[in-house]
Design a protein around this motif. Structure first.
Motif, short mmCIF file in Angstrom:
data_model
loop_
_atom_site.label_atom_id
_atom_site.label_comp_id
_atom_site.label_asym_id
_atom_site.label_seq_id
_atom_site.Cartn_x
_atom_site.Cartn_y
_atom_site.Cartn_z
N UNK A 175 67.47 60.01 63.44
CA UNK A 175 68.07 59.19 64.46
C UNK A 175 67.09 58.37 65.28
N UNK A 176 65.80 58.42 64.95
CA UNK A 176 64.81 57.68 65.74
C UNK A 176 65.00 56.17 65.66
N UNK A 177 65.41 55.68 64.51
CA UNK A 177 65.69 54.26 64.32
C UNK A 177 66.99 54.12 63.54
N UNK A 178 67.69 53.00 63.65
CA UNK A 178 68.90 52.80 62.85
C UNK A 178 68.59 52.94 61.36
N UNK A 179 69.40 53.70 60.65
CA UNK A 179 69.12 53.95 59.23
C UNK A 179 70.19 53.38 58.30
N UNK A 180 71.30 52.85 58.87
CA UNK A 180 72.34 52.28 58.02
C UNK A 180 71.97 50.89 57.56
N UNK A 181 70.86 50.80 56.83
CA UNK A 181 70.34 49.51 56.39
C UNK A 181 69.39 49.75 55.21
N UNK A 182 68.70 48.70 54.78
CA UNK A 182 67.80 48.79 53.64
C UNK A 182 66.36 49.07 54.03
N UNK A 183 66.10 49.33 55.29
CA UNK A 183 64.73 49.58 55.72
C UNK A 183 64.23 50.92 55.20
N UNK A 184 62.91 51.10 55.14
CA UNK A 184 62.34 52.34 54.58
C UNK A 184 62.84 53.59 55.30
N UNK A 185 63.08 54.64 54.54
CA UNK A 185 63.52 55.93 55.07
C UNK A 185 62.32 56.86 55.11
N UNK A 186 61.58 56.80 56.21
CA UNK A 186 60.29 57.50 56.28
C UNK A 186 60.45 58.98 56.59
N UNK A 187 61.68 59.45 56.77
CA UNK A 187 61.91 60.84 57.16
C UNK A 187 62.16 61.78 56.00
N UNK A 188 62.23 61.28 54.80
CA UNK A 188 62.58 62.14 53.66
C UNK A 188 61.60 63.29 53.47
N UNK A 189 60.32 63.03 53.70
CA UNK A 189 59.33 64.08 53.50
C UNK A 189 59.42 65.23 54.48
N UNK A 190 60.14 65.02 55.60
CA UNK A 190 60.26 66.05 56.62
C UNK A 190 61.44 66.98 56.44
N UNK A 191 62.27 66.74 55.42
CA UNK A 191 63.43 67.61 55.18
C UNK A 191 63.01 68.94 54.57
N UNK A 192 63.75 70.00 54.91
CA UNK A 192 63.50 71.30 54.31
C UNK A 192 64.78 72.13 54.30
N UNK A 193 64.78 73.21 53.52
CA UNK A 193 65.94 74.07 53.39
C UNK A 193 65.63 75.45 53.97
N UNK A 194 66.54 75.92 54.83
CA UNK A 194 66.44 77.29 55.32
C UNK A 194 67.06 78.22 54.29
N UNK A 195 66.36 79.26 53.92
CA UNK A 195 66.83 80.18 52.87
C UNK A 195 67.22 81.51 53.50
N UNK A 196 68.28 82.13 52.93
CA UNK A 196 68.69 83.46 53.39
C UNK A 196 67.61 84.49 53.04
#
Length: 441
Positions: free
Chosen positions: A420-441
């Protein structure tokens, strides 16, 4: 000092996915590529005189004009994405096998099915990416896409279905970008189309359409909470202003009928007849059917024609349409939309028209120059407000609703706050993909 040369100190220690070093020569090769490529060269080519390698990790971009907005426009957009020099030499220019510097490495792609990627072990951001791989799937049917999320077949989806975002809000993480990408109809204002008079070249015809469209009804049909635009910039954007100050005509069927009558009187035509083009989406077709009913209710003769998206783009770029559904205005910095408004990108039939409407005048040309050259926010906002007012006064764009872009993620998906830091509903670079992670049980 006069913003005609920008010197860029490149990050050191970065490599492309093929092992090549990201350095000054690679950056120069990239800028030279977009400076001369068929489409980007139309928009960027006239601005760049040459790019110079200063040393191993420094380049200087010499411009043909003052460009104060360069950092927030050029460097923040698609033009600044860097690809491996080897991929630019490939026959497909890297389009089928992209090689960049990002957190994930391209592995495979099947058109209309999806793409697979794996973690970049040499990514320059320490500790990222957190995931071993990411798979992107194309699921065009909204109900199938939502079901895939709810059954755990996918972890996260991007959707423009407002109902799904609202319904899943309690159990899933829903990130909304509902005021960036306006769903609009653009009018081709050029006098002729393929040698025949173009009804949309008449301002009374365009004002008739603008006043006949009930935007409240259309937005409500798209979904609860969907907002209504009247400008290239949301009122919540730094560049926007209150809707009542944008100068766009209110919904007024009686006034629309008067504009139709004025068009018929002025042109001698028996009817105001035209075609609206749209792409093959069930949701969009429902919207265009509603628009057709609203326009015909005030005496217009309207046909809706559905095309494959690639054909629609070619038709609009070729300037051989009357009215078309398009969503070009979603960039965070207005200068990134320069070529959508400029005289220089509106050659007409036989050329490549990035200014889709073909509308421009001395006021908009001067405002574009000031908005590009200045580094002062207030001066730039004043210039872009003039562009909004000129376009709305001439009804070049028929505003309907903001596209309800939503990211819906399963509870175990983490690292979403940066989205949510910048508008993402567009064609601009998505620089946040590398920060995603999964919480595991």
């Amino acid at each position: 000092e006069d913003f005609t040369v920008w010197t860029i100190d490149l990050r050191e220690g970065v490599t492309f996915h093929d092992g090549a070093e990201f350095n000054a020569q690679a950056a120069k090769d990239n800028i030279d590529f977009i400076d001369t490529a068929a489409l980007s060269g139309i928009a960027i080519g006239p601005l760049i005189d040459h790019t110079e390698v200063v040393d191993g990790d420094t380049i200087a971009i010499h411009l043909t004009t003052r460009w104060g907005a360069f950092p927030s426009s050029f460097l923040a957009g698609l033009s600044a994405l860097q690809r491996s020099p080897a991929s630019m030499l490939a026959e497909d220019k890297g389009s089928r096998h992209p090689i960049g510097t990002g957190p994930f490495v391209f592995e495979s792609w099947e058109p209309d099915v999806g793409m697979t990627t794996t973690a970049n072990p040499d990514y320059w951001r320490e500790g990222e990416p957190h995931l071993d791989a990411m798979e992107f799937r194309v699921i065009t049917d909204p109900s199938t896409r939502a079901a895939a999320l709810e059954t755990g077949d996918i972890h996260m989806m991007v959707t423009t279905v407002a109902e799904d975002a609202n319904r899943l809000d309690e159990e899933y993480t829903v990130l909304r970008n509902w005021d960036t990408d306006p769903g609009i109809l653009v009018a081709n204002v050029r006098p002729e189309i393929s040698g025949k008079p173009n009804p949309m070249s008449n301002v009374h015809a365009r004002l008739a359409v603008a006043k006949a469209i009930n935007r409240d009804e259309i937005a409500a049909s798209v979904g609860e909470g969907v907002e209504i635009p009247s400008s290239f910039f949301s009122s919540e954007s730094p560049w926007g202003q209150p809707a009542e100050e944008n100068g766009y005509p209110d919904y007024d069927p009686a006034a629309a009928e008067e504009e139709v009558a004025a068009y018929l009187s002025e042109t001698g035509e028996e009817t105001l007849s035209f075609t609206i083009l749209g792409h093959a989406s069930p949701d969009l077709q429902a919207v265009l059917t509603l628009v057709e009913e609203q326009l015909e209710a005030v005496g217009m003769d309207v046909e809706v024609s559905i095309m494959e998206e690639a054909s629609l783009i070619n038709t609009v770029i070729g300037a051989t349409y009357e009215v078309a559904y398009f969503t070009p205005y979603s960039s965070p910095d207005p200068d990134q939309n320069h070529y959508f408004w400029s005289k220089g990108t509106a050659p007409g039939e036989g050329g490549i028209n990035i200014n889709f409407t073909g509308f421009w005048n001395d006021t908009t040309e001067d405002a574009l120059r000031r908005g590009r050259e200045s580094e002062d926010f207030d001066a730039r906002k004043e210039a872009y407000t003039e562009i909004v007012l000129e376009n709305n006064a001439n009804a070049t764009t028929f505003w309907m609703y903001y596209t309800p872009f939503s990211i819906v993620a399963a509870p175990e998906v983490k690292g979403l706050s940066a989205i949510g830091d910048v508008p993402w509903g567009n064609f601009n670079p998505k620089t946040w993909l590398g920060g995603l992670w999964l919480a595991q049980d």
